[in-house]
Design an enzyme around this catalytic site. Structure first.
Site, PDB file in Angstrom:
ATOM      1  CG  HIS A 108      17.891   6.276  -0.263  1.00 56.37           C
ATOM      2  ND1 HIS A 108      17.012   6.604   0.748  1.00 56.37           N
ATOM      3  CD2 HIS A 108      17.628   7.131  -1.287  1.00 56.37           C
ATOM      4  CE1 HIS A 108      16.254   7.620   0.349  1.00 56.37           C
ATOM      5  NE2 HIS A 108      16.597   7.935  -0.892  1.00 56.37           N
TER       6      HIS A 108
ATOM      7  CG  HIS B 176      20.445   9.576   1.006  1.00 59.28           C
ATOM      8  ND1 HIS B 176      21.089  10.558   1.716  1.00 59.28           N
ATOM      9  CD2 HIS B 176      19.577  10.196   0.185  1.00 59.28           C
ATOM     10  CE1 HIS B 176      20.619  11.735   1.335  1.00 59.28           C
ATOM     11  NE2 HIS B 176      19.697  11.547   0.411  1.00 59.28           N
TER      12      HIS B 176
ATOM     13  CB  SER C 290      -0.927  -0.007   1.222  1.00 59.37           C
ATOM     14  OG  SER C 290      -0.137   0.012   2.411  1.00 59.37           O
TER      15      SER C 290
ATOM     16  NE  ARG D 279      20.338  11.387  -3.530  1.00 57.95           N
ATOM     17  CZ  ARG D 279      19.051  11.146  -3.529  1.00 57.95           C
ATOM     18  NH1 ARG D 279      18.617   9.926  -3.772  1.00 57.95           N
ATOM     19  NH2 ARG D 279      18.189  12.098  -3.299  1.00 57.95           N
TER      20      ARG D 279
ATOM     21  CD  GLU E  30      12.715   1.285  -3.439  1.00 54.25           C
ATOM     22  OE1 GLU E  30      11.996   2.194  -2.973  1.00 54.25           O
ATOM     23  OE2 GLU E  30      13.824   0.986  -2.957  1.00 54.25           O
TER      24      GLU E  30
ATOM     25  NE  ARG F 289      16.286   7.004  -6.479  1.00 60.67           N
ATOM     26  CZ  ARG F 289      15.745   7.689  -5.471  1.00 60.67           C
ATOM     27  NH1 ARG F 289      14.474   8.015  -5.501  1.00 60.67           N
ATOM     28  NH2 ARG F 289      16.456   8.025  -4.425  1.00 60.67           N
TER      29      ARG F 289
ATOM     30  CG  LEU G 264       8.001   9.433  -4.863  1.00 59.75           C
ATOM     31  CD1 LEU G 264       7.889  10.754  -4.099  1.00 59.75           C
ATOM     32  CD2 LEU G 264       7.207   8.359  -4.131  1.00 59.75           C
TER      33      LEU G 264
ATOM     34  CD  GLU H 204      15.671  16.000  -4.673  1.00 58.09           C
ATOM     35  OE1 GLU H 204      15.416  15.117  -5.496  1.00 58.09           O
ATOM     36  OE2 GLU H 204      15.315  15.949  -3.484  1.00 58.09           O
TER      37      GLU H 204
ATOM     38  CB  ALA I 123       9.266  10.166  -0.392  1.00 58.30           C
ATOM     39  CD  GLN I 124      13.722  13.657   4.538  1.00 61.64           C
ATOM     40  OE1 GLN I 124      14.609  14.374   4.092  1.00 61.64           O
ATOM     41  NE2 GLN I 124      13.821  13.061   5.709  1.00 61.64           N
ATOM     42  N   GLY I 125      12.096  14.624  -0.501  1.00 60.16           N
ATOM     43  CA  GLY I 125      12.417  15.585  -1.557  1.00 60.16           C
ATOM     44  C   GLY I 125      11.234  15.940  -2.418  1.00 60.16           C
TER      45      GLY I 125
ATOM     46  CE  LYS J  61       6.640  -6.947   5.211  1.00 60.04           C
ATOM     47  NZ  LYS J  61       8.067  -7.230   5.460  1.00 60.04           N
TER      48      LYS J  61
HETATM   49  C1  LIG Z   1      13.652   8.100   3.340  1.00 62.79           C
HETATM   50  C2  LIG Z   1      13.271   8.018   1.893  1.00 62.79           C
HETATM   51  C3  LIG Z   1      13.193   9.170   1.138  1.00 62.79           C
HETATM   52  C4  LIG Z   1      12.845   9.100  -0.210  1.00 62.79           C
HETATM   53  N1  LIG Z   1      12.693  10.256  -0.927  1.00 62.79           N
HETATM   54  C5  LIG Z   1      12.243  10.178  -2.212  1.00 62.79           C
HETATM   55  C6  LIG Z   1      11.940  11.357  -2.945  1.00 62.79           C
HETATM   56  O1  LIG Z   1      12.051  12.461  -2.443  1.00 62.79           O
HETATM   57  N2  LIG Z   1      11.511  11.213  -4.222  1.00 62.79           N
HETATM   58  C7  LIG Z   1      11.358   9.998  -4.827  1.00 62.79           C
HETATM   59  O2  LIG Z   1      10.967   9.934  -6.001  1.00 62.79           O
HETATM   60  N3  LIG Z   1      11.623   8.873  -4.131  1.00 62.79           N
HETATM   61  C8  LIG Z   1      12.042   8.929  -2.853  1.00 62.79           C
HETATM   62  N4  LIG Z   1      12.281   7.783  -2.159  1.00 62.79           N
HETATM   63  C9  LIG Z   1      11.996   6.499  -2.807  1.00 62.79           C
HETATM   64  C10 LIG Z   1      10.487   6.293  -2.874  1.00 62.79           C
HETATM   65  O3  LIG Z   1       9.922   6.747  -1.668  1.00 62.79           O
HETATM   66  C11 LIG Z   1      10.141   4.840  -3.065  1.00 62.79           C
HETATM   67  O4  LIG Z   1      10.865   4.296  -4.126  1.00 62.79           O
HETATM   68  C12 LIG Z   1       8.649   4.701  -3.367  1.00 62.79           C
HETATM   69  O5  LIG Z   1       7.908   5.339  -2.369  1.00 62.79           O
HETATM   70  C13 LIG Z   1       8.276   3.239  -3.470  1.00 62.79           C
HETATM   71  O6  LIG Z   1       6.895   3.127  -3.520  1.00 62.79           O
HETATM   72  P1  LIG Z   1       6.262   1.684  -3.613  1.00 62.79           P
HETATM   73  O7  LIG Z   1       4.794   1.870  -3.691  1.00 62.79           O
HETATM   74  O8  LIG Z   1       6.913   0.927  -4.685  1.00 62.79           O
HETATM   75  O9  LIG Z   1       6.696   0.963  -2.264  1.00 62.79           O
HETATM   76  P2  LIG Z   1       6.506   1.392  -0.736  1.00 62.79           P
HETATM   77  O10 LIG Z   1       6.062   2.778  -0.606  1.00 62.79           O
HETATM   78  O11 LIG Z   1       7.717   0.993  -0.026  1.00 62.79           O
HETATM   79  O12 LIG Z   1       5.317   0.454  -0.277  1.00 62.79           O
HETATM   80  C14 LIG Z   1       5.510  -0.922  -0.116  1.00 62.79           C
HETATM   81  C15 LIG Z   1       4.264  -1.518   0.486  1.00 62.79           C
HETATM   82  O13 LIG Z   1       4.365  -2.941   0.438  1.00 62.79           O
HETATM   83  C16 LIG Z   1       4.016  -3.471   1.684  1.00 62.79           C
HETATM   84  N5  LIG Z   1       4.657  -4.775   1.808  1.00 62.79           N
HETATM   85  C17 LIG Z   1       5.970  -5.087   1.796  1.00 62.79           C
HETATM   86  N6  LIG Z   1       6.132  -6.413   1.917  1.00 62.79           N
HETATM   87  C18 LIG Z   1       4.891  -6.934   2.005  1.00 62.79           C
HETATM   88  C19 LIG Z   1       4.384  -8.248   2.180  1.00 62.79           C
HETATM   89  N7  LIG Z   1       5.170  -9.298   2.277  1.00 62.79           N
HETATM   90  N8  LIG Z   1       3.046  -8.417   2.248  1.00 62.79           N
HETATM   91  C20 LIG Z   1       2.201  -7.363   2.182  1.00 62.79           C
HETATM   92  N9  LIG Z   1       2.622  -6.108   2.012  1.00 62.79           N
HETATM   93  C21 LIG Z   1       3.944  -5.903   1.934  1.00 62.79           C
HETATM   94  C22 LIG Z   1       4.476  -2.440   2.690  1.00 62.79           C
HETATM   95  O14 LIG Z   1       3.817  -2.634   3.913  1.00 62.79           O
HETATM   96  C23 LIG Z   1       4.051  -1.176   1.956  1.00 62.79           C
HETATM   97  O15 LIG Z   1       2.682  -0.950   2.152  1.00 62.79           O
HETATM   98  C24 LIG Z   1      12.624   7.837  -0.812  1.00 62.79           C
HETATM   99  C25 LIG Z   1      12.725   6.675  -0.054  1.00 62.79           C
HETATM  100  C26 LIG Z   1      13.034   6.761   1.299  1.00 62.79           C
HETATM  101  C27 LIG Z   1      13.118   5.493   2.102  1.00 62.79           C
END
Ligand SMILES: Cc1cc2nc3c(=O)[nH]c(=O)nc-3n(C[C@H](O)[C@H](O)[C@H](O)COP(=O)(O)OP(=O)(O)OC[C@H]3O[C@@H](n4cnc5c(N)ncnc54)[C@H](O)[C@@H]3O)c2cc1C
Length: 517
Positions: free
Chosen positions: A344, A236, A10, A283, A368, A379, A385, A114, A46-48, A35
């Site tokens: 990161h 990072h 989610s 980076r 991701e 990246r 995002l 950035e 995500a901050q930026g 999870k």
């Molecule tokens: C600190 C930080 C700062 C960042 N800043 C930026 C930014 O500024 N700009 C940018 O573009 N990107 C940024 N990123 C990267 C970006 O946030 C992520 O790549 C992106 O949010 C990934 O989204 P997602 O939906 O793929 O996964 P996520 O947002 O990680 O969601 C994964 C989901 O899967 C669920 N999950 C995992 N395993 C299971 C399982 N076995 N069963 C059920 N559910 C599960 C989790 O609970 C979660 O709900 C940052 C990342 C971090 C950690």
């Protein structure tokens, strides 16, 4: 449980996908599992912000495309880069329509810059963009009656022909563990979406939350789905050094953008020795330089000196960073912030086509956990995002088409066997899981981290084999729990990362082996 679509995860990608499918098809049943609670994800941290071309006076798609390809060290898929950049604008508009607020300046989106971007093009909400997006999407998803939300439910394994004895070469849903009940349920589905995020927990220091253990990758690996690009882990440069165990927090690059300097514990500024752009070098260079200084000095961290930024400015631009630092007794910009590089972002993941579908029919991977070809070997900041939004949209359209095709019948899904497994786990074994996880993180950090050597990779492989055997023993002898699930997945992803790293014979992007320097 039988549904049309099962979404696993989610974060921004799973939520966006589910909203898109539900909006157009109120008759479809959608189940989303997460999870932990719906909020906990990489997205919320995500901050930026999101990199997207919106000021067409100074910026252009061509510039964003070129910046992405330069960052990716020539390893990006050109077609993917182009459509992600070009479609991004419309996808961001949808986010805004769904209630996400980005900072504005005189009625236009406020843009920041950035590392690696030739223009200002990052839209953001202060330094808490991810949280803002995540909250808006959660609010929106709760308005759909045809989406069932199951929090605290964890993917165990994907259901494939291996379980059904059929030969459709499809994915039929997943076995899922209910974290609170500790029971395993079967959720069969025509379409399964993996949106499980990254796997930063493979390393001792990471900016990712505890749940980022590469579960989607582990399950897909067991289902024999192709995974690519794992050696390309972005570290990072500046995560808060955890005074309290595991309490790492990202100190955004934007702080260095505002003038903060990196100094050793003894007070020496070192970045100009490594790169002419000093603190604002790419980076991977900053992360390697800090790691080098830490090795040289034997210290645990270096400092980020933010005294060039006024208190008012710091509070205004970085309220979340300030709050997090304050919570562990550090008061920037007055106090130096102890920082270390931390795992990161995973550029690699499940190999998908231009619609997010994996090699296993009916199984999509978005966000991701996928490998779309956008990032190449590194990246570009804030492109992830954007990628999540574009691929969620594409996967939604494509999977809806698939649902109109002739698929296995309801009786086929009803006949899928339940999960087999009876035993209960003992406390003694639970502590063994924790120890093995720590050992894996230590091996990965020291041998498969920022700096690698061919000898180190071999040593890591040997030590991982031992961890694998012990993990298998626990898995076979006990009832499956969340901890065992995660450890199994971490071992699989670590193994693949080591094997793929051994296959690379030159340094490129974020991959760095001393033997090829
Ligand atoms: C600190 C930080 C700062 C960042 N800043 C930026 C930014 O500024 N700009 C940018 O573009 N990107 C940024 N990123 C990267 C970006 O946030 C992520 O790549 C992106 O949010 C990934 O989204 P997602 O939906 O793929 O996964 P996520 O947002 O990680 O969601 C994964 C989901 O899967 C669920 N999950 C995992 N395993 C299971 C399982 N076995 N069963 C059920 N559910 C599960 C989790 O609970 C979660 O709900 C940052 C990342 C971090 C950690």
């Amino acid at each position: 449980m039988i549904t049309d679509v099962l979404v696993i995860g989610s974060g921004i990608s799973g939520l966006t996908y589910a909203i898109k499918v539900a909006e157009k098809n109120p008759e479809l049943g959608i189940v989303m599992i997460s999870k932990n609670n719906l909020l906990e994800s990489n997205t919320r941290y995500a901050q930026g912000g999101i990199a997207v071309v919106s000021n067409f006076k100074n910026d252009s798609y061509e510039k964003h495309i070129s910046d992405t390809q330069i960052a990716g060290a020539g390893k990006c898929n050109e077609t993917v880069v182009r459509f992600v950049v070009e479609e991004g604008h419309d996808r961001v508009q949808e986010l805004i329509e769904w209630g996400t607020h980005f900072d504005t300046n005189k009625n236009t989106l406020h843009l920041t810059k950035e590392g690696g971007h030739s223009e200002k093009r990052i839209i953001h909400n202060k330094d808490r963009t991810g949280l803002e997006i995540q909250q808006a999407l959660i609010k929106k998803i709760k308005t759909f009656l045809n989406i069932t939300l199951l929090e605290n439910h964890t993917l165990v394994d994907l259901i494939t022909d291996h379980h059904t004895g059929s030969d459709f070469k499809r994915c039929y849903g997943a076995y899922v563990i209910s974290n609170t009940q500790q029971e395993i349920i079967k959720i069969s589905a025509q379409i399964t979406i993996l949106s499980t995020g990254g796997a930063g927990q493979l390393f001792s220091h990471t900016t990712n939350p505890k749940n980022a253990t590469g579960d989607g990758l582990g399950a897909a690996y067991r289902a024999k789905v192709k995974i690519e690009g794992l050696p390309f882990v972005q570290f990072h440069p500046t995560a808060l050094f955890p005074k309290i165990k595991d309490n790492t927090f990202l100190i955004s690059e934007a702080v260095r953008g505002e003038g903060a300097l990196l100094i050793t514990k003894s007070g020496k500024r070192f970045m100009p020795d490594y790169d002419s752009n000093a603190e604002l070098a790419p980076r991977d260079i900053v992360a390697r330089s800090i790691a080098q200084e830490i090795i040289k000095s034997g210290d645990d961290f270096v400092y980020l000196d933010c005294s060039t930024i006024s208190e008012e400015e710091f509070q205004n631009h970085f309220p979340t960073i300030q709050q997090s630092c304050n919570s562990v007794g550090i008061n920037p910009p007055k106090d130096f912030i102890p920082v270390i590089p931390a795992a990161h972002y995973f550029c690699g993941g499940l190999e998908v086509n231009e619609h997010g579908e994996t090699g296993l029919k009916g199984l999509y991977a978005i966000g991701e956990c996928s490998h779309t070809g956008l990032h190449g070997a590194n990246r570009l900041a804030s492109n992830s995002l954007l990628e999540s939004l574009v691929f969620s949209h594409r996967a939604a359209l494509d999977s809806l088409k698939q649902l109109k095709e002739i698929l296995p019948t309801d009786s086929f899904y009803e006949a899928i066997p339940e999960w087999k497994g009876e035993h209960y786990i003992s406390n003694e074994k639970i502590s063994a899981i924790g120890k093995l996880k720590k050992e894996l993180q230590e091996v990965m950090s020291t041998k498969v981290g920022i700096f690698k050597t061919s000898k180190g990779l071999l040593e890591a492989e040997i030590r991982l084999k031992k961890i694998f055997l012990e993990t298998q023993e626990i898995y076979k002898q006990n009832k499956l729990t969340l901890g065992v699930c995660e450890l199994r997945n971490m071992v699989s992803v670590a193994y693949l990362m080591i094997k793929q790293s051994q296959e690379l014979n030159a340094n490129v992007g974020v991959f760095y082996n001393h033997d090829y320097a």
